[in-house]
Design a protein around this motif. Structure first.
Motif, PDB file in Angstrom:
ATOM      1  N   ARG A 159       0.836  -1.215   0.000  1.00 42.40           N
ATOM      2  CA  ARG A 159       0.000   0.000   0.000  1.00 42.40           C
ATOM      3  C   ARG A 159       0.863   1.255   0.000  1.00 42.40           C
ATOM      4  N   ALA A 160       1.994   1.211   0.720  1.00 40.00           N
ATOM      5  CA  ALA A 160       2.885   2.366   0.729  1.00 40.00           C
ATOM      6  C   ALA A 160       3.484   2.610  -0.656  1.00 40.00           C
ATOM      7  N   LYS A 162       2.103   1.721  -3.527  1.00 39.11           N
ATOM      8  CA  LYS A 162       1.031   2.211  -4.392  1.00 39.11           C
ATOM      9  C   LYS A 162       0.752   3.690  -4.155  1.00 39.11           C
ATOM     10  N   ALA A 163       0.962   4.150  -2.927  1.00 41.89           N
ATOM     11  CA  ALA A 163       0.747   5.562  -2.613  1.00 41.89           C
ATOM     12  C   ALA A 163       1.881   6.449  -3.102  1.00 41.89           C
ATOM     13  N   GLY A 164       2.939   5.858  -3.671  1.00 40.94           N
ATOM     14  CA  GLY A 164       4.028   6.638  -4.219  1.00 40.94           C
ATOM     15  C   GLY A 164       5.243   6.764  -3.325  1.00 40.94           C
ATOM     16  N   HIS A 165       5.266   6.047  -2.196  1.00 36.90           N
ATOM     17  CA  HIS A 165       6.417   6.120  -1.302  1.00 36.90           C
ATOM     18  C   HIS A 165       7.544   5.217  -1.810  1.00 36.90           C
ATOM     19  N   THR A 169      10.849   3.912   2.703  1.00 34.26           N
ATOM     20  CA  THR A 169       9.741   4.463   3.490  1.00 34.26           C
ATOM     21  C   THR A 169       8.766   3.367   3.902  1.00 34.26           C
ATOM     22  N   ALA A 233       4.804  -3.534  -5.863  1.00 34.02           N
ATOM     23  CA  ALA A 233       3.604  -3.596  -5.023  1.00 34.02           C
ATOM     24  C   ALA A 233       2.782  -4.843  -5.345  1.00 34.02           C
TER      25      ALA A 233
END
Length: 321
Positions: A159-160, A162-165, A169, A233
């Motif tokens: 999920r991180a 996919k959020a662009g991190h 991170t 991801a």
């Protein structure tokens, strides 16, 4: 009892004097160094430095000399790693000292009930093995808990991403959000990478601390994606799904083998329970086993056959998934 208490008191005094002569100077030096570090951490980055261990500490136990000697051997290094994987706050010297103390105590306690030297030695050996068994059980429980929480950590990292991190991170998010042992282990991996260690070496250290098949899959997938590219991801989500399915199959296998495991425990406990009952019903009849030579031999043969039967049943019901 007076002799035993006098021996324990004398041994305690000797260990205390030895620890005071060898451990106190080092403790004072460490305290002085920690005081200087605390003075430096009161600056603008004080809170961040205080919450991060920049240098790996060299943990010493009850007998630092024994730790240093054992740490120079391959067997000692393996035992040290084994203790660290269990999460127990002790060292090799601490484990050996406790084992020796229990062995001595077990020998003197058994001497109050029997005059047979083999029985005393066997009881002392069993008492000496208790700390090692405890560490082994804690190590296996820690591995099992890590495996149960690992799919959630993979989903969180996916999920991180996919959020662009960044991947680092995601490691930090897992270390902050997940409980022990997943969080602390990923924290070590994140710190190693953050302090300049290559990702390959950081993941190799994670595998060394957690020698599990799922962790190997995770490290291999990440390193291959770094070299060849792809959607990391999606890879982590698929890996989390595979781990959950494997756990599902493993639980089904445990249900199917529950009857065999229960049978093994009953067969192991039945002779001992029957011996206790017969000791109350007819003590003279049971005492023949302990007084006569042939009875003692039969007890030894029975114990060996019990152990062989237990290992046989355990081999039959053990199914690798």
């Amino acid at each position: 009892m007076l002799v035993l208490l006098a021996f324990l008191f004398g041994a305690g005094v000797v260990f205390a004097l030895f620890y005071g002569a060898t451990g106190l100077p080092e403790q004072m030096a460490r305290r002085q160094m920690q005081g200087r570090i605390d003075e430096l951490t009161h600056g603008p980055l004080g809170e961040e430095l205080a919450s991060t261990d920049l240098v790996k500490g060299d943990v010493t136990g009850m007998v630092p000399v024994l730790d240093r000697v054992i740490g120079q051997t391959n067997r000692g290094l393996s035992l040290t790693k084994w203790i660290e994987q269990s999460g127990v706050k002790t060292t090799v010297s601490g484990l050996l000292v406790v084992s020796a103390g229990l062995a001595i105590a077990g020998y003197f306690v058994s001497a109050m009930f029997t005059v047979l030297l083999p029985v005393r030695l066997v009881f002392a050996a069993v008492c000496a093995a208790v700390p090692t068994i405890v560490v082994k059980v804690k190590r296996q429980r820690r591995f099992n808990k890590f495996e149960e929480l690992f799919p959630e950590a993979l989903d969180l990292m996916a999920r991180a991403l996919k959020a662009g991190h960044a991947f680092s991170t995601g490691l930090k998010m897992v270390s902050d959000e997940m409980a022990d042992p997943v969080g602390p282990e990923f924290r070590k991996t994140f710190d190693e990478q953050n302090f300049g260690l290559p990702l390959k070496d950081s993941l190799a250290n994670l595998i060394d601390r957690m020698p599990l098949l799922d962790v190997r899959f995770f490290a291999t997938a990440v390193l291959i994606q770094r070299d060849t590219g792809g959607n990391l991801a999606e890879i982590l989500e698929n890996l989390a799904s595979v781990v959950r399915e494997r756990f599902k199959i493993l639980r089904q296998v445990r249900v199917y083998t529950a009857h065999g495991r229960f049978t093994g425990w009953v067969l192991m406990a039945l002779p001992g329970a029957l011996a206790v009952v017969l000791s109350f019903i007819n003590p003279d009849h049971m005492n023949l086993l302990f007084r006569e030579r042939i009875g003692q031999i039969l007890i030894g043969i029975a114990c060996i056959m019990q152990f062989v039967g237990y290992m046989w049943i355990r081999t039959i019901i053990k199914i690798e998934v």
